[in-house]
Design an enzyme around this catalytic site. Structure first.
Site, PDB file in Angstrom:
ATOM      1  N   HIS A 312       0.856  -1.189   0.000  1.00 43.21           N
ATOM      2  CA  HIS A 312       0.000   0.000   0.000  1.00 43.21           C
ATOM      3  C   HIS A 312       0.886   1.230   0.000  1.00 43.21           C
ATOM      4  CE1 HIS A 312      -3.179   2.790   1.149  1.00 43.21           C
ATOM      5  NE2 HIS A 312      -4.017   1.853   0.748  1.00 43.21           N
ATOM      6  N   ASP A 369      -7.987  -5.222   0.134  1.00 45.70           N
ATOM      7  CA  ASP A 369      -8.465  -6.109  -0.929  1.00 45.70           C
ATOM      8  C   ASP A 369      -8.088  -7.563  -0.711  1.00 45.70           C
ATOM      9  OD1 ASP A 369      -9.830  -4.292  -2.489  1.00 45.70           O
ATOM     10  OD2 ASP A 369      -7.999  -3.584  -3.456  1.00 45.70           O
TER      11      ASP A 369
HETATM   12  N1  ACO Z   1       4.033  -7.905  -4.700  1.00 42.89           N
HETATM   13  C1  ACO Z   1       5.382  -7.900  -4.910  1.00 42.89           C
HETATM   14  N2  ACO Z   1       6.161  -6.809  -4.788  1.00 42.89           N
HETATM   15  C2  ACO Z   1       5.557  -5.658  -4.441  1.00 42.89           C
HETATM   16  C3  ACO Z   1       4.170  -5.578  -4.207  1.00 42.89           C
HETATM   17  C4  ACO Z   1       3.396  -6.736  -4.350  1.00 42.89           C
HETATM   18  N3  ACO Z   1       2.090  -6.743  -4.130  1.00 42.89           N
HETATM   19  N4  ACO Z   1       3.853  -4.310  -3.898  1.00 42.89           N
HETATM   20  C5  ACO Z   1       4.988  -3.614  -3.926  1.00 42.89           C
HETATM   21  N5  ACO Z   1       6.023  -4.416  -4.254  1.00 42.89           N
HETATM   22  C6  ACO Z   1       7.442  -4.036  -4.332  1.00 42.89           C
HETATM   23  C7  ACO Z   1       7.757  -3.256  -5.597  1.00 42.89           C
HETATM   24  O1  ACO Z   1       8.136  -4.112  -6.652  1.00 42.89           O
HETATM   25  C8  ACO Z   1       8.873  -2.352  -5.138  1.00 42.89           C
HETATM   26  O2  ACO Z   1      10.054  -3.123  -5.057  1.00 42.89           O
HETATM   27  P1  ACO Z   1      11.490  -2.430  -5.365  1.00 42.89           P
HETATM   28  O3  ACO Z   1      11.668  -1.388  -4.296  1.00 42.89           O
HETATM   29  O4  ACO Z   1      12.458  -3.554  -5.295  1.00 42.89           O
HETATM   30  O5  ACO Z   1      11.373  -1.832  -6.741  1.00 42.89           O
HETATM   31  C9  ACO Z   1       8.477  -2.010  -3.692  1.00 42.89           C
HETATM   32  O6  ACO Z   1       7.696  -3.144  -3.244  1.00 42.89           O
HETATM   33  C10 ACO Z   1       7.663  -0.729  -3.557  1.00 42.89           C
HETATM   34  O7  ACO Z   1       6.503  -0.843  -4.390  1.00 42.89           O
HETATM   35  P2  ACO Z   1       5.888   0.314  -5.264  1.00 42.89           P
HETATM   36  O8  ACO Z   1       5.169  -0.275  -6.432  1.00 42.89           O
HETATM   37  O9  ACO Z   1       6.950   1.331  -5.564  1.00 42.89           O
HETATM   38  O10 ACO Z   1       4.891   0.945  -4.223  1.00 42.89           O
HETATM   39  P3  ACO Z   1       3.702   1.938  -4.559  1.00 42.89           P
HETATM   40  O11 ACO Z   1       3.440   2.686  -3.300  1.00 42.89           O
HETATM   41  O12 ACO Z   1       4.010   2.730  -5.793  1.00 42.89           O
HETATM   42  O13 ACO Z   1       2.492   0.965  -4.930  1.00 42.89           O
HETATM   43  C11 ACO Z   1       0.704  -0.564  -4.690  1.00 42.89           C
HETATM   44  C12 ACO Z   1       1.543   0.535  -4.025  1.00 42.89           C
HETATM   45  C13 ACO Z   1       0.244  -0.107  -6.089  1.00 42.89           C
HETATM   46  C14 ACO Z   1      -0.540  -0.807  -3.838  1.00 42.89           C
HETATM   47  C15 ACO Z   1       1.577  -1.842  -4.784  1.00 42.89           C
HETATM   48  O14 ACO Z   1       1.956  -2.274  -3.489  1.00 42.89           O
HETATM   49  C16 ACO Z   1       0.860  -2.965  -5.544  1.00 42.89           C
HETATM   50  O15 ACO Z   1       0.919  -3.015  -6.772  1.00 42.89           O
HETATM   51  N6  ACO Z   1       0.152  -3.890  -4.810  1.00 42.89           N
HETATM   52  C17 ACO Z   1      -0.603  -4.929  -5.449  1.00 42.89           C
HETATM   53  C18 ACO Z   1      -1.937  -4.352  -5.958  1.00 42.89           C
HETATM   54  C19 ACO Z   1      -2.912  -4.068  -4.843  1.00 42.89           C
HETATM   55  O16 ACO Z   1      -3.109  -4.864  -3.929  1.00 42.89           O
HETATM   56  N7  ACO Z   1      -3.583  -2.904  -4.939  1.00 42.89           N
HETATM   57  C20 ACO Z   1      -4.607  -2.499  -3.986  1.00 42.89           C
HETATM   58  C21 ACO Z   1      -4.098  -1.379  -3.107  1.00 42.89           C
HETATM   59  S1  ACO Z   1      -5.323  -0.988  -1.888  1.00 42.89           S
HETATM   60  C22 ACO Z   1      -6.417  -0.071  -2.739  1.00 42.89           C
HETATM   61  O17 ACO Z   1      -6.159   0.605  -3.691  1.00 42.89           O
HETATM   62  C23 ACO Z   1      -7.781  -0.123  -2.281  1.00 42.89           C
END
Ligand code: ACO
Length: 435
Positions: A312, A369
Site C-alpha cells: 500500500h 483487498d
Molecule cells: N508484490 C510484490 N512486490 C511488491 C508488491 C506486491 N504486491 N507491492 C509492492 N512491491 C514491491 C515493488 O516491486 C517495489 O520493489 P522495489 O523497491 O524492489 O522496486 C516495492 O515493493 C515498492 O513498491 P511500489 O510499487 O513502488 O509501491 P507503490 O506505493 O508505488 O504501490 C501498490 C503501491 C500499487 C498498492 C503496490 O503495493 C501494488 O501493486 N500492490 C498490489 C496491488 C494491490 O493490492 N492494490 C490495492 C491497493 S489498496 C487499494 O487501492 C484499495
C-alpha cells in the site's frame, strides 16, 4: 486556510536557497500533528516548481474527513476509529457521518434512511440504456456510464438544494444501478427495489431475487456486506478520490465527478485488486503447493506476477481494514460451512510473505483487498462485481470529499505543473525532406 490547521512560527519555517537568494516557506500543522511545507507561493517567488511523481509527498488539499497514520495502521473517519465504527455503526450511519461531519441522532438517521429509501428507483428509460450495451460488458464501466447518464435525467445538478438531492439520489440509486448491470449481464429481468428492506438487504434482494420465486435475504449476509461497505467508505486522497476532486474542481457536476472516480477505481493497482486477488487464489488452488511458488514469482523482478492485495502506498504496517476483514472472513465462512480453500490459501500466502525478507524489508502487508474478495465470493457475489461493491462502499467518501472541495474557501481548479522533457523549438520541414 481552514481553521483545523495552524500556521507554525517563523522559527520553524523551511528555508530554500536558490541562486544565492534565500526564500522562507511557512510550515502548517494538522490536528494530528503532521506538518506540511506550504509551497503555494514557490513558483511566484522563485520560478521553481516541485517534481513528485505519483504525488507520494504532495498534500493536494486540507481535509477534515479521514485520518490515516500508515506507520501505525490507524484509520479514522471524522475522528472515530474504524474498529469502533465497524462494530457500533451501520453503513448509513457512516454515510451520514462522512457527509455531514457528525454521527446522526435517531431522528436524523431515520430521516436520512427514509430519504435514501425513496430515491432507489431508476427511471424506466434506464432499461433501454442497459439493453443497448453488450451482454458481456464488465459491470464497472457499465456503472461508470450509468452514473454519468444520471446527469441526463437530473439536469438541475447545481445549487445547494439540487446538490443535496443529487447526494441522496446517488447513494440511493447506486446499488440499483449495480444490481441492474449484473442482471443485464446474466440475461435476467431487473428486480425493482423494495422499500421495506434496509440498504444492504435491498441490494442483495435486487441481485439475487427473480420474478419466479420468493427470495429471502440472509441477515448475516446483509451484515457482512454492511461491514465491507463501512470499511471501504473513505480513504482520504487516494487515486479515485483525487480523481473525483480533480474533475469536480472544474465545476463538473457531482454525477460526472463520481463517474470518473468509478473509472479510476477500476484499475488493478487500485480497487480492481480485489478481483485480481480471487483470480490469483483460484489459480493457486488449481496447482497444489503453488502458494510457495507464487510468493517466489511475486519477488522475481523478471516476472510480472505481484502478490495482489499486498502493499500500500500509505500503510507501512498491517492495513487496519484487512485486520477486521480477516476475522470477518473466518466468521462468515464458519457460519456458511463448506470449503474454505481460498481462505486457507490466502492465510498461507500471508504467513509466507510476513516471514519473507523481501516483503518485510519493503513493509508490504495485506491491504483491504486481500480478504474482501473471499467474503464477497462467500456471499455469492460474482467476481466481476467485486470492484463495483467497492465503488458502492466508497461512494459516501467520494461525495464528502467533493462537497468539502466545493465549499473550501481556497477552492481553485486543479492544475498541476510539469517539467517538460520534449524537443526544444524546431522548424517544420517540407514533407519530402522529413524522416
Ligand atoms: N508484490 C510484490 N512486490 C511488491 C508488491 C506486491 N504486491 N507491492 C509492492 N512491491 C514491491 C515493488 O516491486 C517495489 O520493489 P522495489 O523497491 O524492489 O522496486 C516495492 O515493493 C515498492 O513498491 P511500489 O510499487 O513502488 O509501491 P507503490 O506505493 O508505488 O504501490 C501498490 C503501491 C500499487 C498498492 C503496490 O503495493 C501494488 O501493486 N500492490 C498490489 C496491488 C494491490 O493490492 N492494490 C490495492 C491497493 S489498496 C487499494 O487501492 C484499495
Amino acid at each position: 486556510m481552514t481553521p483545523e490547521t495552524t500556521l507554525m512560527s517563523a522559527r520553524d519555517s523551511v528555508q530554500l536557497v536558490y541562486q544565492g537568494k534565500s526564500f522562507q516557506m511557512p510550515l502548517v500543522r494538522g490536528t494530528e500533528g503532521e506538518v506540511g511545507v506550504d509551497i503555494s507561493k514557490l513558483r511566484q517567488e522563485t520560478g521553481l516548481v516541485t517534481l513528485d511523481p505519483g504525488y507520494g509527498n504532495t498534500g493536494s488539499c486540507q481535509s477534515s474527513i479521514t485520518f490515516i497514520d500508515g506507520e501505525k495502521g490507524i484509520l479514522r473517519y471524522r475522528g472515530y476509529p474504524i474498529e469502533e465504527l465497524a462494530v457500533q455503526c451501520d453503513f448509513l450511519d457512516v454515510c451520514y457521518l462522512l457527509l455531514y461531519g457528525e454521527l446522526p441522532t435517531k431522528d436524523q438517521l431515520s430521516k436520512f434512511a427514509n430519504e435514501v429509501t425513496h430515491h432507489t428507483m431508476l427511471h424506466e428509460n434506464f432499461g433501454r440504456f442497459f439493453g443497448a450495451l453488450p451482454k458481456d460488458a464488465h459491470p464497472m464501466p457499465v456503472c461508470a456510464a450509468a452514473v454519468a447518464a444520471l446527469t441526463t435525467f437530473y439536469q438541475d445538478a447545481e445549487g445547494e438544494d439540487s446538490i443535496h438531492q443529487s447526494v441522496l439520489r446517488l447513494i440511493a440509486k447506486m446499488p440499483t444501478l449495480a444490481a441492474y448491470s449484473y442482471k443485464h449481464s446474466i440475461g435476467q429481468p431487473s428486480i425493482y427495489p423494495r422499500n421495506a428492506l434496509d440498504y444492504c438487504s435491498n441490494f442483495l434482494y435486487m441481485m439475487f431475487a427473480t420474478p419466479c420465486e420468493e427470495y429471502f435475504v440472509d441477515p448475516m449476509f446483509a451484515k457482512a456486506l454492511d461491514l465491507l461497505w463501512i470499511l471501504h467508505a473513505d480513504h482520504e486522497q487516494n487515486c479515485s478520490t483525487s480523481t473525483v476532486r480533480m474533475v469536480g474542481s472544474s465545476k463538473a457536476n457531482l454525477y460526472a465527478s463520481i463517474s470518473s472516480g468509478i473509472s479510476a477505481l477500476w484499475g488493478p493497482l487500485h480497487g480492481g485488486a480485489n478481483q485480481q486477488v480471487i483470480e490469483m487464489l483460484e489459480s493457486i488452488a488449481m496447482t497444489e503447493g503453488s502458494a510457495d511458488k507464487f510468493v517466489q514469482r511475486a519477488k522475481d523482478k523478471n516476472d510480472t506476477a505481484r502478490l495482489m492485495g499486498f502493499g500500500h502506498r500509505v500503510y507501512k504496517s498491517y492495513d487496519p481494514r484487512a485486520k477486521i476483514l480477516k476475522k470477518a472472513c473466518t466468521d462468515v465462512l464458519s457460519r456458511i460451512g463448506g470449503n474454505n480453500q481460498l481462505l486457507d490459501i490466502a492465510m498461507r500466502l500471508e504467513e509466507l510473505a510476513l516471514h519473507d525478507e523481501y516483503f518485510v524489508s519493503r513493509k508490504l502487508y495485506p491491504n483491504v483487498d486481500f480478504y474482501s474478495g473471499v467474503i464477497y465470493k462467500a456471499l455469492g457475489i460474482p467476481v466481476n462485481m467485486f470492484t463495483v461493491m467497492f465503488a458502492i462502499g466508497r461512494l459516501p467518501g467520494w461525495i464528502a470529499q467533493w462537497l468539502e472541495m466545493r465549499r473550501d474557501p481556497q477552492f481553485r481548479i486543479g492544475r498541476p505543473r510539469q517539467l517538460y522533457t520534449g524537443a526544444t523549438q524546431r522548424a517544420i520541414l517540407p514533407i519530402e525532406k522529413r524522416g
